[in-house]
Design an enzyme around this catalytic site. Structure first.
Site, mmCIF file in Angstrom:
data_model
loop_
_atom_site.group_PDB
_atom_site.id
_atom_site.type_symbol
_atom_site.label_atom_id
_atom_site.label_comp_id
_atom_site.label_asym_id
_atom_site.label_seq_id
_atom_site.Cartn_x
_atom_site.Cartn_y
_atom_site.Cartn_z
ATOM 1 N N ALA A 101 0.943 -1.077 -0.016
ATOM 2 C CA ALA A 101 0.375 0.368 0.081
ATOM 3 C C ALA A 101 0.817 1.458 0.061
ATOM 4 C CB ALA A 101 -0.368 -0.235 0.823
ATOM 5 N N LEU A 103 3.081 2.141 2.296
ATOM 6 C CA LEU A 103 2.724 2.536 4.115
ATOM 7 C C LEU A 103 4.506 2.233 4.632
ATOM 8 C CD1 LEU A 103 -0.346 2.999 5.292
ATOM 9 C CD2 LEU A 103 1.168 4.626 4.177
ATOM 10 N N GLY A 104 4.898 1.489 4.125
ATOM 11 C CA GLY A 104 6.590 1.146 4.022
ATOM 12 C C GLY A 104 6.462 -0.706 5.316
ATOM 13 N N SER A 106 6.730 -3.869 4.282
ATOM 14 C CA SER A 106 7.671 -4.771 4.312
ATOM 15 C C SER A 106 9.410 -4.559 4.561
ATOM 16 C CB SER A 106 8.523 -4.540 2.638
ATOM 17 O OG SER A 106 8.075 -3.737 1.416
ATOM 18 N N ALA A 107 9.186 -2.957 4.650
ATOM 19 C CA ALA A 107 10.333 -2.112 5.851
ATOM 20 C C ALA A 107 10.664 -2.593 6.804
ATOM 21 C CB ALA A 107 10.690 -1.254 5.032
ATOM 22 N N ALA A 108 9.240 -2.161 7.649
ATOM 23 C CA ALA A 108 9.253 -2.002 8.664
ATOM 24 C C ALA A 108 9.523 -3.457 9.488
ATOM 25 C CB ALA A 108 7.477 -2.504 9.955
ATOM 26 N N ASP A 150 12.703 4.166 3.159
ATOM 27 C CA ASP A 150 11.924 2.959 4.306
ATOM 28 C C ASP A 150 12.372 2.295 5.040
ATOM 29 O OD1 ASP A 150 9.910 3.881 1.849
ATOM 30 O OD2 ASP A 150 9.513 1.965 2.085
HETATM 31 C C1 MEV Z 1 8.196 5.368 -3.250
HETATM 32 O O1 MEV Z 1 6.895 4.753 -2.163
HETATM 33 C C2 MEV Z 1 8.950 6.547 -3.685
HETATM 34 C C3 MEV Z 1 9.094 6.945 -4.560
HETATM 35 O O2 MEV Z 1 9.858 8.150 -5.212
HETATM 36 C C4 MEV Z 1 9.819 5.922 -5.079
HETATM 37 C C5 MEV Z 1 11.466 6.270 -4.755
HETATM 38 O O3 MEV Z 1 11.772 6.527 -3.796
HETATM 39 O O4 MEV Z 1 12.021 4.640 -4.695
HETATM 40 C C6 MEV Z 1 8.282 6.979 -6.099
#
Ligand code: MEV
Length: 318
Positions: A101, A103-104, A106-108, A150
């Site tokens: 979505a 909102l990060g 997978s990173a979290a 992220d």
């Molecule tokens: C994606 O969350 C954000 C973008 O700017 C891509 C990135 O920074 O890697 C679209």
């Protein structure tokens, strides 16, 4: 048994332009992924209690998989376990972040897993090491894609200003509402689309990127001075520029207009790569609840969030 949790994130300003080195601003949010590890001799088991939309469990020793959400989270956890050569373990994921979505999520999950394994196995990794390893692992699973934003936000929390490098910013929390379109998005194809547009129309797209970078910079003192009215205006301008870049969608625009109209928001914009995923809105005098109702009526899933929240942490007394 060891539990660590890490926050998701929103991009407040500057998505897409940041890919070309222009300034962006991101904040950690108070929706977190929690990862618990415990010894489980003779087995490697990954389970989830709650992944917002549906739960699953997977036994890596038999490879039985019950959902695509499982496949998503499991790829990241497997990468973490392989990195540290960990076996005889059970990993439980409990996340309040919707996946895919923007909102990060997978990173979290990766950051919380690395921190939990580090503590459980006595590796003593520093925050810097957790951020670096997590970025490398997330990028590997995503086949080379993924900005360090992220994983850095999941590790350090707070706010980060990103251009060629990443800088922490000391800013007060902001109450926002996230509206999830329920449409998955593909960051890679959205980034490629914008970069392709830039190649074909450099004279048009480059000034848009520069304007977006200027917005990110102007936003910092407005957050510091707690000037939501002007901040909201900048969100609206940033959204218009993202529409011009072709990364909004009917669903995102409907949520943005519902937020600004019936929801009484001071400003709203898509957040992240676009094409689906989420938008964010800054509540006005009508308050958070009116905004949540307006987003729900426009067929979105609203989440109330605070920005600038704490990064990865061990959960005590477990
Ligand atoms: C994606 O969350 C954000 C973008 O700017 C891509 C990135 O920074 O890697 C679209």
């Amino acid at each position: 048994m060891t539990t660590a949790s890490a926050p998701g994130k929103i991009i407040l300003f500057g998505e897409h332009a940041v890919v070309s080195g222009v300034t962006a601003l991101g904040g950690a949010i108070d929706l977190r992924a929690k990862v618990t590890v415990r010894d489980l001799p003779g087995s490697v088991l990954i389970k989830t209690e709650e992944l917002v939309l549906r739960g699953f469990s997977l036994d890596l020793t038999t490879d039985r998989l019950t959902s695509t959400q499982a496949a998503h989270a499991t790829r990241y956890i497997s990468a973490v376990l392989r990195e540290f050569g960990v076996k005889d373990i059970q990993v439980c994921i409990d996340s309040s972040l919707p996946q895919a979505a923007g909102l990060g999520s997978s990173a979290a999950i990766v950051v919380a897993a690395v921190a939990a394994i580090s503590q459980h196995c006595g590796l003593g990794l520093s925050r810097k090491e957790i951020a670096e390893i997590s970025y490398r692992l997330e990028k590997k699973v995503q086949q080379g894609l993924g900005s360090p934003m992220d994983t850095a936000l999941a590790t350090y929390g707070g706010y980060l200003q990103i251009s060629r490098d990443i800088q922490p910013l000391d800013l007060p929390p902001l109450e926002m509402v996230v509206g999830y379109t329920k449409m998955p998005h593909d960051t890679k194809s959205e980034v490629e689309k914008v970069q392709d547009l830039k190649k074909r129309y450099f004279d048009l797209v480059d000034p848009i990127f520069l304007a977006i970078g200027a917005i990110s910079k102007r936003a910092v003192p407005l957050i510091r001075e707690q000037n939501p009215a002007e901040l909201g205006q900048l969100m609206n301008v940033n959204h218009g520029l993202l529409v011009a870049l072709g990364v909004s969608s009917r669903e995102l625009d409907e949520l943005v207009y519902a937020a600004i109209g019936a929801g009484g928001a001071l400003g709203a914009k898509l957040t992240g790569a676009g094409g689906g995923g989420c938008m964010i809105a800054l509540p006005g005098t009508a308050g958070v609840d009116a905004l949540m109702v307006a987003l729900r009526q426009a067929r979105g899933v609203p989440f109330k969030v605070m920005t600038g929240c704490e990064g990865v942490r061990l959960e005590g007394d477990l």
